[in-house]
Design a protein around this motif. Structure first.
Motif, PDB file in Angstrom:
ATOM      1  N   HIS A  77       0.829  -1.203   0.000  1.00 27.80           N
ATOM      2  CA  HIS A  77       0.000   0.000   0.000  1.00 27.80           C
ATOM      3  C   HIS A  77       0.867   1.259   0.000  1.00 27.80           C
ATOM      4  CE1 HIS A  77      -3.617  -2.300   1.940  1.00 27.80           C
ATOM      5  NE2 HIS A  77      -3.519  -2.507   0.646  1.00 27.80           N
ATOM      6  N   ARG A  78       1.915   1.251   0.834  1.00 23.36           N
ATOM      7  CA  ARG A  78       2.803   2.421   0.901  1.00 23.36           C
ATOM      8  C   ARG A  78       3.462   2.667  -0.454  1.00 23.36           C
ATOM      9  NH1 ARG A  78       5.056   1.108   5.083  1.00 23.36           N
ATOM     10  NH2 ARG A  78       3.786   2.367   6.447  1.00 23.36           N
ATOM     11  N   GLU A  79       3.953   1.608  -1.065  1.00 23.76           N
ATOM     12  CA  GLU A  79       4.587   1.715  -2.385  1.00 23.76           C
ATOM     13  C   GLU A  79       3.599   2.291  -3.409  1.00 23.76           C
ATOM     14  OE1 GLU A  79       5.844  -1.495  -5.743  1.00 23.76           O
ATOM     15  OE2 GLU A  79       6.606  -1.886  -3.714  1.00 23.76           O
ATOM     16  N   ASP A  80       2.373   1.787  -3.407  1.00 24.65           N
ATOM     17  CA  ASP A  80       1.358   2.246  -4.361  1.00 24.65           C
ATOM     18  C   ASP A  80       0.954   3.702  -4.116  1.00 24.65           C
ATOM     19  OD1 ASP A  80       1.355  -0.251  -5.545  1.00 24.65           O
ATOM     20  OD2 ASP A  80      -0.515  -0.908  -4.577  1.00 24.65           O
ATOM     21  N   SER A  81       0.793   4.066  -2.856  1.00 18.51           N
ATOM     22  CA  SER A  81       0.317   5.421  -2.566  1.00 18.51           C
ATOM     23  C   SER A  81       1.389   6.480  -2.807  1.00 18.51           C
ATOM     24  CB  SER A  81      -0.209   5.527  -1.131  1.00 18.51           C
ATOM     25  OG  SER A  81       0.831   5.353  -0.207  1.00 18.51           O
ATOM     26  N   LEU A  82       2.652   6.131  -2.607  1.00 16.48           N
ATOM     27  CA  LEU A  82       3.723   7.124  -2.747  1.00 16.48           C
ATOM     28  C   LEU A  82       4.357   7.140  -4.131  1.00 16.48           C
ATOM     29  CD1 LEU A  82       5.466   6.763   0.736  1.00 16.48           C
ATOM     30  CD2 LEU A  82       3.749   8.438   0.009  1.00 16.48           C
ATOM     31  N   ARG A  83       3.979   6.195  -4.978  1.00 15.70           N
ATOM     32  CA  ARG A  83       4.532   6.145  -6.335  1.00 15.70           C
ATOM     33  C   ARG A  83       4.268   7.462  -7.053  1.00 15.70           C
ATOM     34  NH1 ARG A  83       2.224   1.716  -8.111  1.00 15.70           N
ATOM     35  NH2 ARG A  83       3.974   0.414  -7.502  1.00 15.70           N
ATOM     36  N   GLY A  84       5.342   8.069  -7.555  1.00 12.02           N
ATOM     37  CA  GLY A  84       5.218   9.309  -8.298  1.00 12.02           C
ATOM     38  C   GLY A  84       5.153  10.562  -7.442  1.00 12.02           C
ATOM     39  N   ILE A  85       5.165  10.412  -6.131  1.00 16.35           N
ATOM     40  CA  ILE A  85       5.143  11.569  -5.222  1.00 16.35           C
ATOM     41  C   ILE A  85       6.589  11.803  -4.762  1.00 16.35           C
ATOM     42  CG2 ILE A  85       4.204  12.554  -3.091  1.00 16.35           C
ATOM     43  CD1 ILE A  85       2.014  11.848  -5.109  1.00 16.35           C
ATOM     44  N   PRO A  86       7.200  12.885  -5.204  1.00 12.73           N
ATOM     45  CA  PRO A  86       8.611  13.110  -4.864  1.00 12.73           C
ATOM     46  C   PRO A  86       8.819  13.393  -3.378  1.00 12.73           C
ATOM     47  CG  PRO A  86       7.699  15.035  -5.986  1.00 12.73           C
ATOM     48  CD  PRO A  86       6.635  13.976  -6.005  1.00 12.73           C
ATOM     49  N   ARG A  93       6.229  12.259   3.719  1.00 11.70           N
ATOM     50  CA  ARG A  93       5.009  12.157   2.912  1.00 11.70           C
ATOM     51  C   ARG A  93       4.001  11.351   3.733  1.00 11.70           C
ATOM     52  NH1 ARG A  93       7.732   9.373  -2.087  1.00 11.70           N
ATOM     53  NH2 ARG A  93       8.738   8.407  -0.296  1.00 11.70           N
ATOM     54  N   ASP A  94       2.996  12.012   4.217  1.00 17.44           N
ATOM     55  CA  ASP A  94       1.975  11.364   5.045  1.00 17.44           C
ATOM     56  C   ASP A  94       0.851  10.870   4.148  1.00 17.44           C
ATOM     57  OD1 ASP A  94       0.721  10.630   7.523  1.00 17.44           O
ATOM     58  OD2 ASP A  94      -0.586  12.376   7.316  1.00 17.44           O
ATOM     59  N   GLU A  95       0.393   9.639   4.389  1.00 16.86           N
ATOM     60  CA  GLU A  95      -0.664   9.031   3.575  1.00 16.86           C
ATOM     61  C   GLU A  95      -1.957   8.921   4.376  1.00 16.86           C
ATOM     62  OE1 GLU A  95       1.328   5.065   2.604  1.00 16.86           O
ATOM     63  OE2 GLU A  95       2.539   6.151   4.067  1.00 16.86           O
ATOM     64  N   TRP A  96      -3.036   9.224   3.728  1.00 17.50           N
ATOM     65  CA  TRP A  96      -4.350   8.922   4.314  1.00 17.50           C
ATOM     66  C   TRP A  96      -5.271   8.419   3.229  1.00 17.50           C
ATOM     67  CZ3 TRP A  96      -5.570   8.036   9.085  1.00 17.50           C
ATOM     68  CH2 TRP A  96      -6.885   7.677   9.325  1.00 17.50           C
ATOM     69  N   PRO A  97      -5.839   7.254   3.366  1.00 19.34           N
ATOM     70  CA  PRO A  97      -5.725   6.313   4.469  1.00 19.34           C
ATOM     71  C   PRO A  97      -4.297   5.769   4.604  1.00 19.34           C
ATOM     72  CG  PRO A  97      -7.606   5.762   3.065  1.00 19.34           C
ATOM     73  CD  PRO A  97      -6.827   6.816   2.372  1.00 19.34           C
ATOM     74  N   MET A  98      -3.982   5.385   5.814  1.00 18.05           N
ATOM     75  CA  MET A  98      -2.642   4.872   6.123  1.00 18.05           C
ATOM     76  C   MET A  98      -2.364   3.588   5.354  1.00 18.05           C
ATOM     77  SD  MET A  98      -2.822   5.314  10.268  1.00 18.05           S
ATOM     78  CE  MET A  98      -4.370   4.413  10.341  1.00 18.05           C
ATOM     79  N   ALA A  99      -1.081   3.312   5.182  1.00 18.15           N
ATOM     80  CA  ALA A  99      -0.659   2.097   4.470  1.00 18.15           C
ATOM     81  C   ALA A  99      -1.145   0.829   5.169  1.00 18.15           C
ATOM     82  CB  ALA A  99       0.859   2.081   4.322  1.00 18.15           C
ATOM     83  N   MET A 100      -1.297   0.877   6.478  1.00 18.68           N
ATOM     84  CA  MET A 100      -1.740  -0.319   7.213  1.00 18.68           C
ATOM     85  C   MET A 100      -3.237  -0.593   7.079  1.00 18.68           C
ATOM     86  SD  MET A 100      -1.983   0.769  11.234  1.00 18.68           S
ATOM     87  CE  MET A 100      -2.791  -0.734  11.670  1.00 18.68           C
ATOM     88  N   CYS A 101      -3.914   0.248   6.316  1.00 19.50           N
ATOM     89  CA  CYS A 101      -5.359   0.098   6.116  1.00 19.50           C
ATOM     90  C   CYS A 101      -5.645  -0.532   4.762  1.00 19.50           C
ATOM     91  CB  CYS A 101      -6.050   1.458   6.163  1.00 19.50           C
ATOM     92  SG  CYS A 101      -5.763   2.394   7.672  1.00 19.50           S
TER      93      CYS A 101
END
Length: 148
Positions: A77-86, A93-101
């Motif tokens: 999930h972390r890899e997918d959500s941060l892909r392309g975000i420098p 880089r904070d993700e919501w929803p979190m990677a653990m979700c």
């Protein structure tokens, strides 16, 4: 012929009314996530203000307020959500929803926030949720907000 037209119009209006009612009920069920959550977790805005603001903003933009715990997929999930975000020097880089979700990953809302706020918040949430197994649905509520 006139009676058929009246009956058709009446049936059409009833159909629209039923469709409207069903749509309204479905929308109220999807936005009332506290009914669908197993646990409600109140996130401390005063301790982690940047993360709290990001969560609030992301949920307001349509991201889920409910996190279905899915630790085994967190790296993906972390890899997918941060892909392309420098990366940005001095920020996480904070993700919501979190990677653990289960809801996390591709399409997650990303915000640049200070590392101390982000990592402190992540640690706090991990500690709060460690006793819950994967599959537990957790509604995140920001400090002074009420569960909806």
């Amino acid at each position: 012929m006139r009676i058929k037209r009246i009956l058709f119009t009446l049936a059409f209006l009833i159909g629209i009314g039923l469709f409207s009612l069903l749509t309204e009920q479905q929308n109220s069920q999807t936005t009332n996530t506290s009914v669908q959550a197993d646990v409600v977790l109140t996130f401390p805005r005063e301790r982690y203000p940047e993360t709290a603001e990001h969560i609030r903003s992301a949920i307001e933009k349509g991201q889920s307020a409910v996190c279905t715990i899915d630790r085994k997929s967190a790296d993906k999930h972390r890899e997918d959500s941060l892909r392309g975000i420098p990366t940005k020097r001095g920020y996480d880089r904070d993700e919501w929803p979190m990677a653990m979700c289960k809801e996390g990953g591709k399409g997650a809302d990303i915000a640049y926030i200070s590392p101390s706020d982000n990592r402190g918040a992540g640690s706090w949430i991990a500690n709060q949720l460690e006793k819950y197994p994967d599959g537990t649905r957790v509604q995140i509520v920001i400090g002074d907000q009420l569960a909806r």
